[in-house]
Design an enzyme around this catalytic site. Structure first.
Site, mmCIF file in Angstrom:
data_model
loop_
_atom_site.group_PDB
_atom_site.id
_atom_site.type_symbol
_atom_site.label_atom_id
_atom_site.label_comp_id
_atom_site.label_asym_id
_atom_site.label_seq_id
_atom_site.Cartn_x
_atom_site.Cartn_y
_atom_site.Cartn_z
ATOM 1 N N ASN A 136 0.914 -1.325 -0.100
ATOM 2 C CA ASN A 136 0.114 -0.007 0.041
ATOM 3 C C ASN A 136 0.749 1.281 0.084
ATOM 4 O O ASN A 136 0.306 2.424 0.211
ATOM 5 C CB ASN A 136 -1.037 -0.031 0.971
ATOM 6 C CG ASN A 136 -0.065 -0.082 2.493
ATOM 7 O OD1 ASN A 136 1.157 -0.018 2.466
ATOM 8 N ND2 ASN A 136 -1.003 -0.202 3.715
ATOM 9 N N HIS A 138 3.486 1.815 1.955
ATOM 10 C CA HIS A 138 4.209 2.068 3.386
ATOM 11 C C HIS A 138 5.751 1.868 3.289
ATOM 12 O O HIS A 138 6.167 1.179 2.478
ATOM 13 C CB HIS A 138 3.411 1.466 4.332
ATOM 14 C CG HIS A 138 3.682 -0.138 4.598
ATOM 15 N ND1 HIS A 138 2.795 -1.052 4.728
ATOM 16 C CD2 HIS A 138 4.896 -0.661 4.861
ATOM 17 C CE1 HIS A 138 3.247 -1.917 4.944
ATOM 18 N NE2 HIS A 138 4.590 -1.997 4.871
HETATM 19 C C1 GLP Z 1 6.786 -4.598 6.566
HETATM 20 C C2 GLP Z 1 7.879 -3.873 7.012
HETATM 21 C C3 GLP Z 1 8.600 -2.783 6.058
HETATM 22 C C4 GLP Z 1 8.835 -3.536 4.638
HETATM 23 C C5 GLP Z 1 7.463 -4.169 4.188
HETATM 24 C C6 GLP Z 1 7.441 -4.876 2.929
HETATM 25 O O1 GLP Z 1 5.600 -3.955 6.747
HETATM 26 N N1 GLP Z 1 7.617 -2.851 8.174
HETATM 27 O O2 GLP Z 1 9.694 -1.873 6.486
HETATM 28 O O3 GLP Z 1 9.427 -2.841 3.762
HETATM 29 O O4 GLP Z 1 6.930 -5.101 5.130
HETATM 30 O O5 GLP Z 1 7.954 -6.154 3.098
HETATM 31 P P1 GLP Z 1 8.343 -7.101 2.226
HETATM 32 O O6 GLP Z 1 9.873 -6.828 1.663
HETATM 33 O O7 GLP Z 1 8.443 -8.522 2.790
HETATM 34 O O8 GLP Z 1 7.461 -7.153 0.847
#
Ligand code: GLP
Length: 249
Positions: A136, A138
């Site tokens: 989303n 973030h």
């Molecule tokens: C979590 C972490 C983030 C990370 C995101 C994406 O929510 N708090 O810092 O960037 O997930 O994770 P992934 O790399 O597993 O897609």
């Protein structure tokens, strides 16, 4: 924003690790901002390898992590402290006393955030901030909202994020509902930002965040305003963007 295109996850990981190792070699006592999630695992694996072959020295490096779940202890295998220890800190010659992660055991949110802000002020400017990207938009745990939160704050995780992180927990009920995260102003204060993204499931949000309007509804979009951002992404993550082989926005 510079964009480095990699053919797949492994190539993306090597490229990201190369940029981090260049930072450490140029400034051995640098401050690294670090991230968790599945994306940086390959990057950390490569850094560990270079440290073990004697090519990379972490002895003077300081690290600050982006975030931590609230109400979780460091020995919980799903805590971000545990993740960092397992994937990097326990495997390289870093001084663990200089590795900082928000304290998930502090139940007083105000105190937890103020303590982390004090640590961030004390370590000084982050030289290189590694980021992943949530589906989303973030970054850290800065979820979509009406404003960009400035400093460390306690967030209630969105349903989408809870679902995305569910895979790491035995059941959905065990996924923490809140987390402490570095704020957007702090992230934007880093000298350089390295955003690593992989996979087709991120293609839509890469396009929205970096080619769409800057809005707190897509927290990563603020990175368009940072003067030194490198996006390292694989072909799949860039598949919805109309880009040359490697380029600059
Ligand atoms: C979590 C972490 C983030 C990370 C995101 C994406 O929510 N708090 O810092 O960037 O997930 O994770 P992934 O790399 O597993 O897609």
């Amino acid at each position: 924003m510079k964009i480095y295109r990699a053919k797949d996850y492994d190539a993306m990981s090597r490229r990201a690790a190369g940029l981090i190792s260049a930072q450490i070699i140029m400034k051995p006592d640098c401050v690294l901002g670090l991230a968790t999630g599945s994306t940086p695992i390959g990057t950390y694996r490569q850094l560990v390898e270079w440290n073990q072959t004697g090519d990379l020295d972490f002895s003077r490096v300081t690290t600050v992590n982006l975030d931590e779940y609230k109400g979780i202890t460091p020995d919980n295998t799903q805590s971000y402290r545990y993740f960092m220890d397992e994937n990097l800190f326990n495997k390289v010659n870093i001084d663990k006393a200089r590795t900082y992660v928000p304290d998930g055991t502090e139940s007083d949110s105000h105190r937890a955030c103020e303590n982390y802000n004090a640590i961030l002020r004390a370590v000084g400017q982050v030289d290189l901030q590694l980021l992943g990207l949530g589906h989303n938009g973030h970054i850290g745990f800065n979820e979509p909202g009406d404003i960009f939160e400035k400093e460390t704050h306690c967030v209630t995780l969105s349903e989408r994020t809870i679902q995305a992180n569910r895979r790491f927990f035995a059941s959905e009920d065990e996924v923490p509902r809140q987390a402490y995260t570095m704020g957007i102003k702090t992230i934007m204060s880093a000298r350089r930002i390295l955003l690593a993204v992989s996979g087709e499931d991120k293609a839509g949000i890469v396009k929205t965040a970096f080619f769409g309007p800057v809005t707190p509804r897509v927290p990563a979009s603020i990175l368009q305003f940072h003067p030194d951002v490198i996006l390292v992404a694989d072909d799949a993550a860039l598949s919805e963007c109309d880009l040359p082989e490697s380029g600059q926005l």
